[in-house]
Design a protein around this motif. Structure first.
Motif, short mmCIF file in Angstrom:
data_model
loop_
_atom_site.label_atom_id
_atom_site.label_comp_id
_atom_site.label_asym_id
_atom_site.label_seq_id
_atom_site.Cartn_x
_atom_site.Cartn_y
_atom_site.Cartn_z
N VAL A 303 0.84 -1.21 0.00
CA VAL A 303 0.00 0.00 0.00
C VAL A 303 0.87 1.26 0.00
N ARG A 304 1.89 1.31 0.87
CA ARG A 304 2.75 2.50 0.88
C ARG A 304 3.49 2.65 -0.45
N GLY A 305 3.82 1.55 -1.11
CA GLY A 305 4.45 1.63 -2.42
C GLY A 305 3.54 2.31 -3.43
N ALA A 327 1.89 -3.94 -10.70
CA ALA A 327 1.91 -4.48 -9.34
C ALA A 327 1.25 -5.86 -9.32
N PHE A 328 2.03 -6.87 -8.99
CA PHE A 328 1.49 -8.21 -8.81
C PHE A 328 1.44 -8.48 -7.31
N LEU A 387 10.49 -2.03 -7.55
CA LEU A 387 10.21 -1.46 -6.23
C LEU A 387 10.09 -2.59 -5.22
N VAL A 388 11.03 -2.62 -4.28
CA VAL A 388 11.05 -3.64 -3.21
C VAL A 388 11.19 -2.85 -1.91
N ASN A 389 10.07 -2.59 -1.25
CA ASN A 389 10.07 -1.66 -0.11
C ASN A 389 9.50 -2.24 1.18
N TYR A 434 8.81 3.67 5.35
CA TYR A 434 7.67 4.42 5.88
C TYR A 434 7.53 5.80 5.23
N ASP A 435 8.56 6.22 4.50
CA ASP A 435 8.64 7.58 3.97
C ASP A 435 8.08 7.63 2.54
N ILE A 436 6.83 8.06 2.42
CA ILE A 436 6.15 8.10 1.12
C ILE A 436 6.84 9.11 0.20
N VAL A 437 7.11 10.32 0.71
CA VAL A 437 7.73 11.36 -0.10
C VAL A 437 9.13 10.93 -0.54
N GLY A 438 9.88 10.34 0.39
CA GLY A 438 11.23 9.86 0.07
C GLY A 438 11.21 8.75 -0.96
N THR A 439 10.22 7.86 -0.87
CA THR A 439 10.11 6.77 -1.84
C THR A 439 9.72 7.31 -3.22
N ALA A 440 8.83 8.31 -3.25
CA ALA A 440 8.47 8.95 -4.52
C ALA A 440 9.71 9.60 -5.16
#
Length: 483
Positions: A303-305, A327-328, A387-389, A434-440
């Motif tokens: 979900v956060r991804g 996304a699978f 993406l592996v988060n 946990y960091d949505i902005v950082g992951t974006a």
């Protein structure tokens, strides 16, 4: 102590075995072979090793096979009472131990260690006892026994009591909880888990981070019984201060790698080529891809991804219509309500992104929830970004598999909380899960990376990812135990 010994010199114990059975409409049983590191590892030791795999009968077909005496050489399936297995597997292993080691509890409300928990713990103990007794019965004098994972944490200690002559190893495929989180468990349960694990001659983990967490637990939670001496020449151990056998338990690390030979061959078979054509149609001509392949496991952070992908589209509108998030999310543990809820949330967020950002010619999120290995390999080959988060992961083989089969080179966006980060972090774009902005921001960096740098990183990632292929991973554990 068992009065008679079996004939097997090498034994593996795991909840899931290498084969499953299904009852057909005509009453016959159909066998299906599994794959993975243990399967290839056992085949690598050859047929002369007198090896035996002890596993649980997981479904009605398996139980029927045991009752009919149907089986396969080298496999012993245990028909443990279905309710005992459910309490041990879902009640304790997946709803307590998994949550502790992955730090998944919402602590204001959970865990609740009540009478029901105690009843389920009795089932977990009985389940482990059944494995210990079967192994004791089947093992030859001085045999090597490799026990697998958090389902069977008590087996080493229980087996040690039955057969002190055996060499016993245990491998943890999950993280190990830090001391403060492990302390959540009731005192007697913590002690029983440590005693169970430390009945082994050797414990092994996927990374030193997890191994060190276990050593910290042993040293801090029961210092009167266990001492952890300083590391000497890269080896670690736990000394038993109460005279228990063994006098010490060695601790090692084996970072399971991807099976490059298998993956490269399998990813170019006809069914994968068909899936590539179908996926390209879904994605659209000339678009970039951010790929993830996971089970809908709470720790995988799907979900956060997706929220980070949505943030990317907000922060960098130039990527709209130019990138697709493939996304699978394959269903996992759907008999547990929290997993069903999580799977539904994955679908809801994907639908929300598509309705908010999609255009007649562009679907921003292509979500598939039906397990399809050929389609996963097709996505690996097409991925521009993987993406592996996970919020916490023992290893994460997807992070290792994508670089191995990628056609054009792939940027790995990798959580620093994945075990694989220890080996791959240098050539990945790292994220705080946990960091949505950082992951974006990381996704943007990955999409914008120049082809030359992307190719070089992929080459180094693939080399690191395949350093310890599954067969060698298994043999290394066996040789370390026998040494």
């Amino acid at each position: 102590m068992a009065s008679t010994h079996g004939a097997h010199g090498i034994l593996v114990a795991s909840n899931r075995g290498p084969i499953t059975y299904q009852t057909q409409d005509d009453g016959s049983l159909q066998a299906k072979r599994g794959g993975g590191g243990l399967v290839s590892g056992l085949s690598a030791i050859g047929p002369d090793a007198d090896a035996l795999w002890v596993c649980a009968a997981l479904g009605d077909g398996d139980r029927e096979a045991v009752r009919r005496g149907v089986g396969e050489d080298g496999v012993r399936m245990l028909d443990i009472d279905a309710e005992v297995h459910a309490d041990a597997y879902n009640g304790i292993a997946n709803s307590v131990l998994w949550f502790v080691h992955h730090m998944l509890y919402q602590t204001p409300l959970e865990p609740v260690f009540d009478a029901e928990f105690r009843r389920q713990w009795d089932a977990y103990r009985a389940y482990n006892q059944a494995f210990a007794e079967a192994l004791a019965e089947e093992a030859a004098e001085g045999a090597s026994v490799l026990v697998q994972d958090y389902h069977l944490c008590l087996v080493p200690g229980l087996l040690r009591a039955l057969r002190p002559d055996l060499r016993i190893g245990h491998f943890s495929h999950t993280p190990w909880a830090p001391v403060d989180y492990f302390r959540m468990l009731p005192d007697d349960i913590r002690a029983e888990l440590l005693d169970g694990m430390l009945g082994a001659d050797r414990l092994a983990f996927l990374t030193w981070r997890w191994a060190t967490a276990f050593l910290d637990c042993a040293a801090e939670i029961d210092p009167e019984r266990y001492r952890v001496p300083p590391a000497s020449e890269g080896s670690r151990s736990v000394e038993h201060l109460d005279g228990a056998a063994p006098a010490r338990t060695l601790v090692g690390v084996h970072g399971l790698g991807a099976d490059a030979e298998f993956l490269r061959a399998r990813s170019h078979e006809a069914d994968v080529e068909e899936r590539i054509v179908a996926l390209r149609e879904e994605i659209g001509e000339g678009r970039r891809t951010i790929v993830r392949v996971d089970r809908t496991e709470l720790s995988k952070n799907i979900v956060r991804g997706m929220l980070a992908y949505r943030q990317l589209l907000d922060d960098h509108p130039e990527w709209r219509e130019r990138v697709v998030h493939v996304a699978f999310a394959y269903p996992s543990r759907q008999d547990l309500a929290i997993y069903r809820d999580y799977t539904a949330e994955v679908q809801r967020v994907a639908d929300e992104i598509n309705s908010s950002y999609g255009t007649p010619g562009w679907t921003p999120v292509v979500l598939h929830v039906k397990d399809d290995f050929a389609r996963s390999l097709a996505a690996y080959r097409l991925a521009d970004v993987a993406l592996v988060n996970p919020i916490r992961d023992g290893m994460n083989l997807v992070a290792k598999e994508v670089p191995v089969v990628s056609d054009e080179g792939c940027v790995l966006v990798l959580s620093r909380e994945a075990g694989a980060y220890e080996e791959l972090g240098e050539d990945a774009v790292s994220v705080n899960p946990y960091d949505i902005v950082g992951t974006a921001r990381a996704l943007h960096e990955a999409l914008a990376m120049q082809p030359g740098e992307r190719a070089e990183r992929t080459k180094r990632l693939a080399a690191a990812a395949t350093a310890l292929p599954p067969a060698q991973w298994f043999l290394d554990q066996l040789h370390a135990l026998e040494a």
